[in-house]
Enzyme design. Sequence first.
Site, PDB file in Angstrom:
ATOM      1  N   PRO A  79       0.825  -1.216   0.000  1.00 44.58           N
ATOM      2  CA  PRO A  79       0.000   0.000   0.000  1.00 44.58           C
ATOM      3  C   PRO A  79       0.862   1.269   0.000  1.00 44.58           C
ATOM      4  O   PRO A  79       0.369   2.346  -0.338  1.00 44.58           O
ATOM      5  CB  PRO A  79      -0.799  -0.092   1.302  1.00 44.58           C
ATOM      6  CG  PRO A  79      -0.605  -1.473   1.822  1.00 44.58           C
ATOM      7  CD  PRO A  79       0.629  -2.025   1.205  1.00 44.58           C
TER       8      PRO A  79
ATOM      9  N   GLU B 208       1.727  -7.902   8.950  1.00 48.92           N
ATOM     10  CA  GLU B 208       1.691  -6.436   9.036  1.00 48.92           C
ATOM     11  C   GLU B 208       2.724  -5.786   8.122  1.00 48.92           C
ATOM     12  O   GLU B 208       2.762  -4.586   7.978  1.00 48.92           O
ATOM     13  CB  GLU B 208       1.910  -5.961  10.471  1.00 48.92           C
ATOM     14  CG  GLU B 208       1.017  -6.634  11.480  1.00 48.92           C
ATOM     15  CD  GLU B 208      -0.448  -6.709  11.029  1.00 48.92           C
ATOM     16  OE1 GLU B 208      -0.965  -7.829  10.930  1.00 48.92           O
ATOM     17  OE2 GLU B 208      -1.043  -5.664  10.771  1.00 48.92           O
TER      18      GLU B 208
ATOM     19  N   ARG C 160      -1.831  -8.810 -20.704  1.00 51.79           N
ATOM     20  CA  ARG C 160      -2.713  -8.479 -21.825  1.00 51.79           C
ATOM     21  C   ARG C 160      -2.095  -7.444 -22.757  1.00 51.79           C
ATOM     22  O   ARG C 160      -2.601  -7.215 -23.849  1.00 51.79           O
ATOM     23  CB  ARG C 160      -4.107  -8.076 -21.349  1.00 51.79           C
ATOM     24  CG  ARG C 160      -4.142  -6.899 -20.417  1.00 51.79           C
ATOM     25  CD  ARG C 160      -5.550  -6.631 -19.905  1.00 51.79           C
ATOM     26  NE  ARG C 160      -6.387  -6.017 -20.912  1.00 51.79           N
ATOM     27  CZ  ARG C 160      -7.460  -6.574 -21.462  1.00 51.79           C
ATOM     28  NH1 ARG C 160      -7.858  -7.766 -21.094  1.00 51.79           N
ATOM     29  NH2 ARG C 160      -8.149  -5.927 -22.374  1.00 51.79           N
TER      30      ARG C 160
ATOM     31  N   ASP D   5      -8.196  -0.872 -25.363  1.00 52.37           N
ATOM     32  CA  ASP D   5      -8.619  -0.848 -23.967  1.00 52.37           C
ATOM     33  C   ASP D   5      -8.933   0.564 -23.510  1.00 52.37           C
ATOM     34  O   ASP D   5      -8.339   1.532 -23.980  1.00 52.37           O
ATOM     35  CB  ASP D   5      -7.504  -1.386 -23.056  1.00 52.37           C
ATOM     36  CG  ASP D   5      -7.493  -2.907 -23.019  1.00 52.37           C
ATOM     37  OD1 ASP D   5      -8.411  -3.517 -23.578  1.00 52.37           O
ATOM     38  OD2 ASP D   5      -6.554  -3.452 -22.427  1.00 52.37           O
TER      39      ASP D   5
HETATM   40  C1  4G3 Z   1       1.668  -4.190   4.264  1.00 58.27           C
HETATM   41  C2  4G3 Z   1      -0.694  -4.264  -1.550  1.00 58.27           C
HETATM   42  C3  4G3 Z   1       0.698  -4.997   3.695  1.00 58.27           C
HETATM   43  C4  4G3 Z   1       2.948  -4.160   3.752  1.00 58.27           C
HETATM   44  C5  4G3 Z   1      -0.463  -5.142  -0.495  1.00 58.27           C
HETATM   45  C6  4G3 Z   1       2.268  -5.748   2.085  1.00 58.27           C
HETATM   46  C7  4G3 Z   1      -2.648  -3.509  -0.449  1.00 58.27           C
HETATM   47  C8  4G3 Z   1      -1.799  -3.443  -1.523  1.00 58.27           C
HETATM   48  C9  4G3 Z   1       0.995  -5.790   2.600  1.00 58.27           C
HETATM   49  C10 4G3 Z   1       3.233  -4.937   2.663  1.00 58.27           C
HETATM   50  C11 4G3 Z   1      -1.357  -5.149   0.566  1.00 58.27           C
HETATM   51  C12 4G3 Z   1      -2.067  -2.479  -2.646  1.00 58.27           C
HETATM   52  C13 4G3 Z   1      -0.024  -6.653   1.979  1.00 58.27           C
HETATM   53  N1  4G3 Z   1      -2.436  -4.350   0.544  1.00 58.27           N
HETATM   54  N2  4G3 Z   1      -2.873  -1.457  -2.399  1.00 58.27           N
HETATM   55  N3  4G3 Z   1      -1.223  -5.933   1.669  1.00 58.27           N
HETATM   56  O1  4G3 Z   1      -1.522  -2.642  -3.711  1.00 58.27           O
HETATM   57  O2  4G3 Z   1       4.488  -4.948   2.150  1.00 58.27           O
END
Ligand code: 4G3
Length: 248
Positions: free
Chosen positions: A86, A113, A151, A166
């Site tokens: 994230p 986490e 794709r 697309d």
């Molecule tokens: C925290 C990607 C959570 C750190 C992964 C990975 C959302 C996305 C995670 C980490 C995720 C996204 C796993 N959540 N928005 N969770 O792309 O490295």
Amino acid sequence: MRIDVITLFPEWVTGLRELGVTGRAVRDERVDLRVWNPRDFSTDAHQRVDDRPYGGGPGMVMQAQPLADTLAAVAPGAAAVTLLSPQGQRFDQQLATEMAARDRLVLICGRYEGIDQRFVDKHVDESVSIGDFVLSGGELAAAVVIDAVLRQLPGVLGHADSAAQDSFSDGVLDCPHYTRPEQWQGQPVPPVLLSGDHAAVARWRRQQALLASWRHRPDLLSCVQQQGGLSQQDYTLLQPLLQQPKQN
Ligand code: 4G3
């Protein structure tokens, strides 16, 4: 293209190898999609891959050792190592096209986490996020990236539904589509689509795409504008529609 995915939950990714457009790309050998489980590389007697966070707090953190040893087996060489997170750079059609031009992708899926930052600092070249939300793991984000990238590869889509058509490929939303019957529950198909006038159809589709973008994603049009602006033609198509009352 070769894609290596590092994940504690390989089953979340292996479906891509069998199903849909990605499955066909694998069967046609346009992509070599390999999945690696850090648990298989854990040196811990109980195959541990995570532990409690230093400093306290909830949840578990993925340890550096199993990930580093998995990555050593993957041997990325000159390939960029990408973490789905994230905290990453936002994934969009432009990044998908850029990644599709690479000959290898190495995707790391985090769980718990997060991942010990020392592994990230040492081995991760880029972090990518598919949107501003949190998932239980990076696997679904990796699947999104893989689908969007594959794709784009030549031959993966049929000629008729080429990636060039697309939504987003030209920076705006897609136009609406219609198929038989001509009348459905009292709703007709827009007459221009039945006219046989290819130029008029193209104009209408562009107009609808611009209108949808204007209404629902004005940020997309300002991006188009930054890249040299809407053409005079596009303005001419959009202008009359903007006077009309707003619908869905
Ligand atoms: C925290 C990607 C959570 C750190 C992964 C990975 C959302 C996305 C995670 C980490 C995720 C996204 C796993 N959540 N928005 N969770 O792309 O490295």
